[in-house]
Design a protein around this motif. Structure first.
Motif, short mmCIF file in Angstrom:
data_model
loop_
_atom_site.label_atom_id
_atom_site.label_comp_id
_atom_site.label_asym_id
_atom_site.label_seq_id
_atom_site.Cartn_x
_atom_site.Cartn_y
_atom_site.Cartn_z
N ARG A 133 0.83 -1.21 0.00
CA ARG A 133 0.00 0.00 0.00
C ARG A 133 0.86 1.26 0.00
NH1 ARG A 133 -3.04 -3.20 3.66
NH2 ARG A 133 -2.02 -2.17 5.44
N SER A 134 1.92 1.22 0.80
CA SER A 134 2.82 2.38 0.87
C SER A 134 3.50 2.63 -0.47
CB SER A 134 3.87 2.15 1.96
OG SER A 134 4.78 3.24 2.01
N PHE A 135 3.92 1.55 -1.14
CA PHE A 135 4.57 1.69 -2.44
C PHE A 135 3.60 2.24 -3.47
CE2 PHE A 135 5.83 0.19 -6.61
CZ PHE A 135 7.16 0.55 -6.65
N ALA A 136 2.36 1.76 -3.45
CA ALA A 136 1.36 2.23 -4.40
C ALA A 136 1.14 3.73 -4.24
CB ALA A 136 0.05 1.47 -4.21
N GLU A 137 1.14 4.21 -3.01
CA GLU A 137 0.95 5.64 -2.77
C GLU A 137 2.13 6.45 -3.33
OE1 GLU A 137 -1.54 7.37 -1.75
OE2 GLU A 137 -2.82 5.63 -1.40
N ARG A 138 3.32 5.90 -3.26
CA ARG A 138 4.49 6.64 -3.74
C ARG A 138 4.48 6.81 -5.26
NH1 ARG A 138 7.02 3.27 -0.33
NH2 ARG A 138 8.22 2.21 -1.94
N VAL A 139 3.94 5.83 -5.98
CA VAL A 139 3.92 5.96 -7.44
C VAL A 139 2.59 6.50 -7.95
CG1 VAL A 139 5.62 4.14 -7.77
CG2 VAL A 139 3.19 3.55 -7.75
N ARG A 140 1.67 6.83 -7.04
CA ARG A 140 0.38 7.37 -7.44
C ARG A 140 0.52 8.58 -8.37
NH1 ARG A 140 -4.94 7.72 -5.20
NH2 ARG A 140 -4.34 6.66 -3.28
N ALA A 200 12.07 0.72 -9.62
CA ALA A 200 11.89 -0.72 -9.67
C ALA A 200 10.57 -1.11 -9.01
CB ALA A 200 13.05 -1.42 -8.99
N THR A 201 10.14 -2.32 -9.24
CA THR A 201 8.97 -2.85 -8.55
C THR A 201 9.32 -3.07 -7.08
OG1 THR A 201 9.58 -5.16 -8.95
CG2 THR A 201 8.29 -4.05 -10.67
N PRO A 202 8.33 -3.34 -6.23
CA PRO A 202 8.64 -3.58 -4.81
C PRO A 202 9.68 -4.68 -4.58
CG PRO A 202 6.29 -3.26 -5.09
CD PRO A 202 6.88 -3.32 -6.47
N ARG A 203 9.77 -5.61 -5.50
CA ARG A 203 10.76 -6.68 -5.36
C ARG A 203 12.04 -6.40 -6.12
NH1 ARG A 203 7.38 -12.42 -5.53
NH2 ARG A 203 5.98 -11.94 -3.76
N GLY A 204 12.13 -5.20 -6.68
CA GLY A 204 13.36 -4.81 -7.35
C GLY A 204 13.47 -5.23 -8.80
N GLY A 205 12.37 -5.69 -9.40
CA GLY A 205 12.41 -6.16 -10.77
C GLY A 205 11.88 -5.15 -11.77
N TRP A 227 9.07 -3.64 -14.50
CA TRP A 227 7.62 -3.48 -14.49
C TRP A 227 6.97 -4.21 -15.66
CZ3 TRP A 227 4.51 -1.27 -10.90
CH2 TRP A 227 5.13 -0.52 -9.89
N THR A 228 5.77 -4.73 -15.41
CA THR A 228 4.92 -5.31 -16.46
C THR A 228 3.55 -4.66 -16.36
OG1 THR A 228 4.06 -7.09 -15.07
CG2 THR A 228 6.13 -7.51 -16.25
N ALA A 229 2.76 -4.83 -17.40
CA ALA A 229 1.40 -4.29 -17.39
C ALA A 229 0.58 -4.86 -16.24
CB ALA A 229 0.72 -4.58 -18.73
N THR A 230 0.78 -6.14 -15.94
CA THR A 230 0.04 -6.78 -14.85
C THR A 230 0.36 -6.13 -13.51
OG1 THR A 230 0.00 -8.90 -16.02
CG2 THR A 230 -0.36 -8.96 -13.64
N GLN A 231 1.65 -5.81 -13.28
CA GLN A 231 2.03 -5.19 -12.02
C GLN A 231 1.46 -3.78 -11.89
OE1 GLN A 231 6.13 -6.00 -12.80
NE2 GLN A 231 6.31 -7.35 -11.04
N VAL A 232 1.42 -3.07 -13.01
CA VAL A 232 0.82 -1.73 -12.99
C VAL A 232 -0.65 -1.83 -12.63
CG1 VAL A 232 0.20 0.28 -14.39
CG2 VAL A 232 2.47 -0.75 -14.61
N LYS A 233 -1.35 -2.81 -13.20
CA LYS A 233 -2.77 -3.00 -12.89
C LYS A 233 -2.99 -3.28 -11.40
CE LYS A 233 -6.97 -5.32 -14.43
NZ LYS A 233 -7.52 -5.44 -13.06
N ARG A 234 -2.11 -4.08 -10.81
CA ARG A 234 -2.24 -4.37 -9.38
C ARG A 234 -2.11 -3.09 -8.57
NH1 ARG A 234 1.78 -9.59 -9.40
NH2 ARG A 234 0.31 -11.10 -10.30
#
Length: 221
Positions: A165-172, A198-203, A205-212
């Motif tokens: 949730r915290s990560f999602a807020e940062r990229v909002r 990077a993604t939360p796991r350091g990888g 980005w994909t469209a699926t991760q953006v949707k999440r």
């Protein structure tokens, strides 16, 4: 004729010798020149530093910037974090009236967008550092006082959800305005990667991760 000065950076001497990271940067730069640069164009010079992105004293970058200022050529980098990992450095450079910056992986980004991307990337790195320290402290505490497996698993899951949730807020500030303007999930993923976020796991980005991320933001709106 449009003129460019190309700058690349890798982090260690091993990367400089082996070419790790350089091929990807060269590919992105070539894609930009082939698909987005006005033709004809001219590359006036190419420069490479082998150093950390936190080190702002880079002789080859200084040479590249000097050439840009003398000729009016645009400084072209593959990704924003190849230029620097410090938002203050990037902001100062964008304020230089004699330097025009182009980021290959974000070909249509303006100065305002680049500044936001740089700020979010720096914020993410700071948070990752804090999270790592907190995780080490928790691991040390668990070694001193053992709890039940179910309790530990529950706490771990809660921490994962809290971090998400915290990560999602940062990229909002990036993902929601881009989505509202009609950008596809893939385009948003490309923009995040191009900003060095990077993604939360350091990888990557994909469209699926953006949707999440968007779904998570919608759930707390």
């Amino acid at each position: 004729m449009r003129q460019f000065v190309i700058y690349r950076r890798v982090s260690t001497e091993e990367q400089g010798r082996s070419g790790l990271g350089l091929e990807a940067q060269s590919r992105d730069v070539d894609l930009y020149l082939a698909n987005y640069a006005e033709t004809p164009f001219e590359v006036l010079g190419e420069f490479l530093d082998v150093t950390s992105g936190r080190d702002n004293d880079r002789p080859e970058l200084n040479k590249a910037l000097d050439l840009c200022r003398r000729t009016g050529a645009e400084l072209l980098v593959a990704k924003l974090d190849r230029l620097s990992r410090r938002v203050s450095f990037i902001a100062a450079l964008m304020d230089d009236p004699k330097v025009k910056l182009r980021v290959a992986s974000m070909p249509n980004a303006d100065k305002f967008q680049l500044h936001i991307y740089a700020a979010l990337a720096e914020q993410e790195r700071d948070f990752i550092s804090l999270r790592t320290k907190a995780a080490l402290a928790e691991a040390k505490a668990r070694g001193q006082k053992l709890g039940g497996l179910r309790d530990a698993t529950g706490k771990r899951n809660e921490a994962i959800q809290r971090d998400a949730r915290s990560f999602a807020e940062r990229v909002r500030p990036i993902v929601q305005p881009m989505r509202a303007s009609g950008a596809t999930l893939a385009q948003i993923a490309e923009a995040l990667g191009g900003a060095g976020i990077a993604t939360p796991r350091g990888g990557a980005w994909t469209a699926t991760q953006v949707k999440r991320v968007l779904d998570r933001l919608d759930s707390v709106a």
